[in-house]
Write a protein that holds these residues in place. Sequence first.
Motif, PDB file in Angstrom:
ATOM      1  N   GLY A  92       0.804  -1.220   0.000  1.00 28.30           N
ATOM      2  CA  GLY A  92       0.000   0.000   0.000  1.00 28.30           C
ATOM      3  C   GLY A  92       0.836   1.269   0.000  1.00 28.30           C
ATOM      4  N   GLU A  93       1.889   1.255   0.803  1.00 22.66           N
ATOM      5  CA  GLU A  93       2.763   2.439   0.850  1.00 22.66           C
ATOM      6  C   GLU A  93       3.468   2.644  -0.491  1.00 22.66           C
ATOM      7  OE1 GLU A  93       5.270   1.778   4.271  1.00 22.66           O
ATOM      8  OE2 GLU A  93       3.703   2.435   5.666  1.00 22.66           O
ATOM      9  N   HIS A  94       3.888   1.528  -1.094  1.00 28.24           N
ATOM     10  CA  HIS A  94       4.584   1.624  -2.377  1.00 28.24           C
ATOM     11  C   HIS A  94       3.623   2.100  -3.474  1.00 28.24           C
ATOM     12  CE1 HIS A  94       7.755   0.934  -5.179  1.00 28.24           C
ATOM     13  NE2 HIS A  94       7.168  -0.068  -5.788  1.00 28.24           N
ATOM     14  N   LEU A  95       2.397   1.589  -3.450  1.00 29.77           N
ATOM     15  CA  LEU A  95       1.394   2.029  -4.420  1.00 29.77           C
ATOM     16  C   LEU A  95       1.163   3.537  -4.292  1.00 29.77           C
ATOM     17  CD1 LEU A  95      -0.823   1.521  -6.557  1.00 29.77           C
ATOM     18  CD2 LEU A  95      -2.386   0.954  -4.674  1.00 29.77           C
ATOM     19  N   ARG A  96       1.023   3.996  -3.065  1.00 27.87           N
ATOM     20  CA  ARG A  96       0.818   5.444  -2.843  1.00 27.87           C
ATOM     21  C   ARG A  96       2.003   6.259  -3.374  1.00 27.87           C
ATOM     22  NH1 ARG A  96      -1.701   7.194   2.747  1.00 27.87           N
ATOM     23  NH2 ARG A  96      -3.437   6.362   1.548  1.00 27.87           N
ATOM     24  N   ASP A  97       3.216   5.805  -3.058  1.00 28.60           N
ATOM     25  CA  ASP A  97       4.414   6.508  -3.548  1.00 28.60           C
ATOM     26  C   ASP A  97       4.440   6.547  -5.074  1.00 28.60           C
ATOM     27  OD1 ASP A  97       5.253   6.877  -0.949  1.00 28.60           O
ATOM     28  OD2 ASP A  97       6.723   5.255  -0.977  1.00 28.60           O
ATOM     29  N   LEU A  98       4.190   5.396  -5.703  1.00 26.59           N
ATOM     30  CA  LEU A  98       4.230   5.335  -7.169  1.00 26.59           C
ATOM     31  C   LEU A  98       3.144   6.222  -7.779  1.00 26.59           C
ATOM     32  CD1 LEU A  98       4.787   1.504  -7.806  1.00 26.59           C
ATOM     33  CD2 LEU A  98       6.400   3.342  -8.329  1.00 26.59           C
ATOM     34  N   ARG A  99       1.951   6.188  -7.188  1.00 24.81           N
ATOM     35  CA  ARG A  99       0.853   7.027  -7.707  1.00 24.81           C
ATOM     36  C   ARG A  99       1.278   8.491  -7.717  1.00 24.81           C
ATOM     37  NH1 ARG A  99      -2.700   9.877  -4.813  1.00 24.81           N
ATOM     38  NH2 ARG A  99      -2.635   8.597  -2.934  1.00 24.81           N
ATOM     39  N   ARG A 100       1.839   8.960  -6.602  1.00 21.18           N
ATOM     40  CA  ARG A 100       2.237  10.376  -6.518  1.00 21.18           C
ATOM     41  C   ARG A 100       3.407  10.690  -7.447  1.00 21.18           C
ATOM     42  NH1 ARG A 100       1.495  10.722   0.103  1.00 21.18           N
ATOM     43  NH2 ARG A 100      -0.758  11.051   0.061  1.00 21.18           N
ATOM     44  N   GLU A 101       4.396   9.800  -7.461  1.00 17.54           N
ATOM     45  CA  GLU A 101       5.570  10.007  -8.339  1.00 17.54           C
ATOM     46  C   GLU A 101       5.163  10.091  -9.805  1.00 17.54           C
ATOM     47  OE1 GLU A 101       8.229   6.734  -7.689  1.00 17.54           O
ATOM     48  OE2 GLU A 101       8.547   7.282  -5.572  1.00 17.54           O
ATOM     49  N   HIS A 102       4.115   9.325 -10.157  1.00 17.85           N
ATOM     50  CA  HIS A 102       3.704   9.293 -11.554  1.00 17.85           C
ATOM     51  C   HIS A 102       2.649  10.346 -11.874  1.00 17.85           C
ATOM     52  CE1 HIS A 102       5.957   5.695 -13.034  1.00 17.85           C
ATOM     53  NE2 HIS A 102       6.181   5.631 -11.737  1.00 17.85           N
ATOM     54  N   GLY A 103       2.491  11.294 -10.957  1.00 16.86           N
ATOM     55  CA  GLY A 103       1.698  12.473 -11.277  1.00 16.86           C
ATOM     56  C   GLY A 103       0.225  12.420 -10.921  1.00 16.86           C
ATOM     57  N   TRP A 104      -0.184  11.370 -10.201  1.00 13.70           N
ATOM     58  CA  TRP A 104      -1.587  11.287  -9.803  1.00 13.70           C
ATOM     59  C   TRP A 104      -1.686  11.728  -8.353  1.00 13.70           C
ATOM     60  CZ3 TRP A 104      -4.626  10.423 -13.855  1.00 13.70           C
ATOM     61  CH2 TRP A 104      -4.053   9.794 -14.974  1.00 13.70           C
ATOM     62  N   ALA A 105      -1.881  13.027  -8.157  1.00 13.20           N
ATOM     63  CA  ALA A 105      -1.919  13.568  -6.796  1.00 13.20           C
ATOM     64  C   ALA A 105      -3.124  13.051  -6.022  1.00 13.20           C
ATOM     65  CB  ALA A 105      -1.934  15.084  -6.831  1.00 13.20           C
ATOM     66  N   SER A 106      -4.255  12.884  -6.693  1.00 13.50           N
ATOM     67  CA  SER A 106      -5.455  12.443  -5.975  1.00 13.50           C
ATOM     68  C   SER A 106      -5.784  10.987  -6.278  1.00 13.50           C
ATOM     69  CB  SER A 106      -6.654  13.329  -6.329  1.00 13.50           C
ATOM     70  OG  SER A 106      -7.250  12.928  -7.546  1.00 13.50           O
ATOM     71  N   GLN A 107      -6.282  10.298  -5.244  1.00 13.16           N
ATOM     72  CA  GLN A 107      -6.764   8.924  -5.427  1.00 13.16           C
ATOM     73  C   GLN A 107      -7.918   8.913  -6.420  1.00 13.16           C
ATOM     74  OE1 GLN A 107      -7.816   7.725  -1.441  1.00 13.16           O
ATOM     75  NE2 GLN A 107      -5.762   6.957  -0.980  1.00 13.16           N
ATOM     76  N   GLU A 108      -8.738   9.915  -6.354  1.00 17.54           N
ATOM     77  CA  GLU A 108      -9.920  10.004  -7.219  1.00 17.54           C
ATOM     78  C   GLU A 108      -9.536   9.997  -8.705  1.00 17.54           C
ATOM     79  OE1 GLU A 108     -13.299  10.946  -5.890  1.00 17.54           O
ATOM     80  OE2 GLU A 108     -13.910  10.264  -7.880  1.00 17.54           O
ATOM     81  N   ALA A 109      -8.581  10.832  -9.054  1.00 13.86           N
ATOM     82  CA  ALA A 109      -8.164  10.919 -10.464  1.00 13.86           C
ATOM     83  C   ALA A 109      -7.504   9.617 -10.920  1.00 13.86           C
ATOM     84  CB  ALA A 109      -7.201  12.090 -10.648  1.00 13.86           C
ATOM     85  N   PHE A 110      -6.683   9.055 -10.062  1.00 13.60           N
ATOM     86  CA  PHE A 110      -6.023   7.796 -10.414  1.00 13.60           C
ATOM     87  C   PHE A 110      -7.056   6.669 -10.552  1.00 13.60           C
ATOM     88  CE2 PHE A 110      -3.768   3.851  -9.081  1.00 13.60           C
ATOM     89  CZ  PHE A 110      -3.008   3.710 -10.227  1.00 13.60           C
ATOM     90  N   ALA A 111      -7.993   6.625  -9.618  1.00 12.04           N
ATOM     91  CA  ALA A 111      -9.041   5.596  -9.653  1.00 12.04           C
ATOM     92  C   ALA A 111      -9.801   5.665 -10.986  1.00 12.04           C
ATOM     93  CB  ALA A 111     -10.003   5.780  -8.487  1.00 12.04           C
ATOM     94  N   HIS A 112     -10.139   6.859 -11.400  1.00  9.22           N
ATOM     95  CA  HIS A 112     -10.848   7.041 -12.661  1.00  9.22           C
ATOM     96  C   HIS A 112      -9.980   6.564 -13.830  1.00  9.22           C
ATOM     97  CE1 HIS A 112     -13.763   8.807 -15.415  1.00  9.22           C
ATOM     98  NE2 HIS A 112     -12.751   9.301 -16.079  1.00  9.22           N
ATOM     99  N   HIS A 113      -8.703   6.904 -13.777  1.00 12.89           N
ATOM    100  CA  HIS A 113      -7.741   6.529 -14.828  1.00 12.89           C
ATOM    101  C   HIS A 113      -7.652   5.011 -15.003  1.00 12.89           C
ATOM    102  CE1 HIS A 113      -4.015   6.501 -17.125  1.00 12.89           C
ATOM    103  NE2 HIS A 113      -3.371   5.910 -16.148  1.00 12.89           N
ATOM    104  N   VAL A 114      -7.659   4.270 -13.906  1.00 17.39           N
ATOM    105  CA  VAL A 114      -7.510   2.808 -13.990  1.00 17.39           C
ATOM    106  C   VAL A 114      -8.857   2.067 -13.959  1.00 17.39           C
ATOM    107  CG1 VAL A 114      -5.148   2.713 -13.124  1.00 17.39           C
ATOM    108  CG2 VAL A 114      -7.050   2.611 -11.490  1.00 17.39           C
ATOM    109  N   GLY A 115      -9.955   2.799 -13.832  1.00 12.14           N
ATOM    110  CA  GLY A 115     -11.260   2.147 -13.870  1.00 12.14           C
ATOM    111  C   GLY A 115     -11.621   1.403 -12.595  1.00 12.14           C
ATOM    112  N   LEU A 116     -11.136   1.899 -11.460  1.00 11.23           N
ATOM    113  CA  LEU A 116     -11.480   1.303 -10.166  1.00 11.23           C
ATOM    114  C   LEU A 116     -12.110   2.384  -9.294  1.00 11.23           C
ATOM    115  CD1 LEU A 116      -8.132  -0.697  -9.663  1.00 11.23           C
ATOM    116  CD2 LEU A 116     -10.386  -1.698 -10.130  1.00 11.23           C
ATOM    117  N   ASP A 117     -12.682   1.972  -8.184  1.00 18.50           N
ATOM    118  CA  ASP A 117     -13.347   2.926  -7.306  1.00 18.50           C
ATOM    119  C   ASP A 117     -12.347   3.624  -6.378  1.00 18.50           C
ATOM    120  OD1 ASP A 117     -16.344   3.472  -6.519  1.00 18.50           O
ATOM    121  OD2 ASP A 117     -15.172   3.482  -4.659  1.00 18.50           O
ATOM    122  N   ARG A 118     -12.581   4.886  -6.058  1.00 16.51           N
ATOM    123  CA  ARG A 118     -11.672   5.609  -5.172  1.00 16.51           C
ATOM    124  C   ARG A 118     -11.549   4.941  -3.804  1.00 16.51           C
ATOM    125  NH1 ARG A 118     -11.089   8.221  -0.923  1.00 16.51           N
ATOM    126  NH2 ARG A 118     -13.295   8.064  -0.436  1.00 16.51           N
TER     127      ARG A 118
END
Lengths: 74, 74
Positions: A11-37
């Motif tokens: 979980g910590e690594h996923l959070r780090d990777l999400r932020r490093e790859h430019g997805w500041a919000s869980q909401e935006a990333f969730a939409h990008h990958v087709g999963l729920d926030r």
Amino acid sequence: MTIPAHRIAFGEHLRDLRREHGWASQEAFAHHVGLDRTYISGLERGTRNPTLDVLVKLARGLDVTPSDLLATVE
Amino acid sequence: MTIPAHRIAFGEHLRDLRREHGWASQEAFAHHVGLDRTYISGLERGTRNPTLDVLVKLARGLDVTPSDLLATVE
């Protein structure tokens, strides 16, 4: 329920990777990958147990390999 | 049902690692990791979709990292 150490590490690594790859919000990333926030939130807190299919989906969304996604998991 | 390519890659790699690490039979390996032989068979054929918890269990049983277990998955 005690959360297993490997889920916390994931979980910590996923959070780090999400932020490093430019997805500041869980909401935006969730939409990008087709999963729920709330599901992304649960993964990052270690309360959810993703399947291989979900790991592949997350990795593609982050432009990393599934192996990279588990880099910190022991 | 068409089996996704990432499951096929995972299954073939799991089978290779199992044999390389001295577990000639699915039965013996299944007993070693505390899973059912039919489940191991399904993983190796790509019909099952393992969770992170199962991936960690398999990796520990093979003495590899979870990341190694997904090395061939794209």
